[in-house]
Design a protein around this motif. Structure first.
Motif, PDB file in Angstrom:
ATOM      1  N   ILE A 106       0.891  -1.124   0.030  1.00 16.47           N
ATOM      2  CA  ILE A 106      -0.012   0.053   0.144  1.00 16.47           C
ATOM      3  C   ILE A 106       0.987   1.135   0.079  1.00 16.47           C
ATOM      4  O   ILE A 106       0.564   2.165  -0.812  1.00 16.47           O
ATOM      5  N   ALA A 107       1.713   1.181   0.881  1.00 20.34           N
ATOM      6  CA  ALA A 107       2.927   2.697   0.930  1.00 20.34           C
ATOM      7  C   ALA A 107       3.704   2.809  -0.492  1.00 20.34           C
ATOM      8  O   ALA A 107       3.638   3.679  -0.658  1.00 20.34           O
ATOM      9  N   ILE A 108       4.020   1.658  -1.187  1.00 23.41           N
ATOM     10  CA  ILE A 108       4.527   1.805  -2.279  1.00 23.41           C
ATOM     11  C   ILE A 108       3.441   2.416  -3.554  1.00 23.41           C
ATOM     12  O   ILE A 108       3.955   3.244  -4.186  1.00 23.41           O
ATOM     13  N   GLU A 109       2.209   2.078  -3.454  1.00 18.63           N
ATOM     14  CA  GLU A 109       1.141   2.273  -4.548  1.00 18.63           C
ATOM     15  C   GLU A 109       0.664   3.647  -4.062  1.00 18.63           C
ATOM     16  O   GLU A 109       0.074   4.542  -4.973  1.00 18.63           O
ATOM     17  N   LEU A 110       1.003   4.142  -2.992  1.00 15.76           N
ATOM     18  CA  LEU A 110       0.224   5.678  -2.786  1.00 15.76           C
ATOM     19  C   LEU A 110       0.933   6.795  -3.551  1.00 15.76           C
ATOM     20  O   LEU A 110       2.202   6.535  -3.578  1.00 15.76           O
ATOM     21  N   PRO A 111       0.303   7.756  -3.833  1.00 15.41           N
ATOM     22  CA  PRO A 111       1.206   8.632  -4.781  1.00 15.41           C
ATOM     23  C   PRO A 111       2.322   9.367  -3.687  1.00 15.41           C
ATOM     24  O   PRO A 111       1.969   9.823  -2.897  1.00 15.41           O
ATOM     25  N   ALA A 112       3.128   9.371  -4.601  1.00 17.73           N
ATOM     26  CA  ALA A 112       4.463  10.102  -3.544  1.00 17.73           C
ATOM     27  C   ALA A 112       4.422  11.497  -3.563  1.00 17.73           C
ATOM     28  O   ALA A 112       3.968  12.302  -4.854  1.00 17.73           O
ATOM     29  N   ALA A 113       4.906  12.224  -2.793  1.00 14.34           N
ATOM     30  CA  ALA A 113       4.818  13.807  -2.685  1.00 14.34           C
ATOM     31  C   ALA A 113       5.703  14.193  -3.777  1.00 14.34           C
ATOM     32  O   ALA A 113       6.889  13.628  -3.989  1.00 14.34           O
ATOM     33  N   GLN A 119      11.319   7.422  -4.011  1.00 10.04           N
ATOM     34  CA  GLN A 119      10.220   6.423  -4.310  1.00 10.04           C
ATOM     35  C   GLN A 119      10.709   5.480  -4.945  1.00 10.04           C
ATOM     36  O   GLN A 119      10.281   4.133  -4.536  1.00 10.04           O
ATOM     37  N   ASP A 120      11.775   5.282  -6.062  1.00  8.66           N
ATOM     38  CA  ASP A 120      12.576   4.443  -6.648  1.00  8.66           C
ATOM     39  C   ASP A 120      13.170   3.510  -5.668  1.00  8.66           C
ATOM     40  O   ASP A 120      13.179   2.122  -5.867  1.00  8.66           O
TER      41      ASP A 120
END
Length: 244
Positions: A106-113, A119-120
């Motif tokens: 879930i944390a990976i799929e959440l849109p990054a700020a 993120q990568d």
């Protein structure tokens, strides 16, 4: 009549079992993250060929120094509290690892700020975890259940004698199947692509985990002895057995 105006709390039957369970689950969670890193030890000088096995350093993962302690704790729980208690501990660890894997996804799929630049890297590390988790779950369920079952069955035959034989015998079987299952599933996730490295990974993992069990055995003896003296129900069980 119950006084509903008073605060009521349940009593913890054992002050030690929850601590052991917490340590066991914590080690499993940390190990499943650390194991995503491939590690080669002594690569600069350890080189030899043994049939199809070509050794260029010892291939392992980032959890090699921690994971064996889960078996030490499993042995303590099985020896003092029995197979049923260990099954509950394994089930608790299973649920915690699955929850962690779901949360990472879930944390990976959440849109990054927009200002977040990692993120990568975040995805690269935790994105490998589901395969490691699957490997860890399959390996440790098989290995820990076998380890606990064999230890308990040996204890039922020998009683309180020969604890050393139970610790080593159960560990050899449990660690072998744990390592074989885990490595078979996790190898590609950490970049292992040749049979030589895979065999190296399995053999080193199995030998290392077994050696750790042997090295820390005096500590295991001390903890088991303390818990057997500290747990009233264990003392009561020994007294009842003496009267038969």
């Amino acid at each position: 009549m119950t006084d509903l105006k008073r605060a009521v709390f349940a009593r913890i039957s054992s002050p030690y079992f929850p601590i052991l369970t917490g340590l066991f689950v914590g080690i499993m969670l940390i190990s499943n993250i650390a194991a995503t890193k491939a590690v080669v030890l002594f690569e600069s000088w350890l080189h030899f060929d043994l049939g199809p096995l070509h050794v260029n350093g010892l291939v392992t993962d980032g959890a090699f120094f921690l994971f064996p302690l889960s078996y030490v704790i499993g042995d303590v729980i099985s020896e003092v509290y029995g197979f049923r208690a260990m099954r509950r501990t394994i089930a608790t660890g299973f649920a915690a690892i699955v929850l962690a894997s779901l949360c990472f996804w879930i944390a990976i799929e959440l849109p990054a700020a927009g200002f977040y630049e990692s993120q990568d890297a975040f995805s690269a590390v935790l994105g490998a975890v589901p395969q490691i988790v699957a490997a860890g779950l399959a390996g440790y369920v098989v290995g820990e259940l076998l380890n606990s079952l064999i230890l308990v069955k040996m204890k039922e035959r020998a009683g309180e004698r020969h604890l050393w034989a139970r610790l080593i015998g159960s560990t050899v079987v449990g660690e072998f199947f744990d390592t074989l299952v885990f490595c078979s599933i996790a190898a590609t996730a950490i970049g292992i692509s040749t049979w030589s490295d895979f065999i190296n990974y399995v053999v080193i993992g199995f030998v290392w985990k077994t050696l750790v069990e042997i090295v820390v055995m005096p500590g295991t003896y001390a903890v088991v002895g303390y818990l057997k003296r500290a747990e009233p129900s264990y003392r009561e069980g020994l007294a009842a057995a003496d009267q038969r």
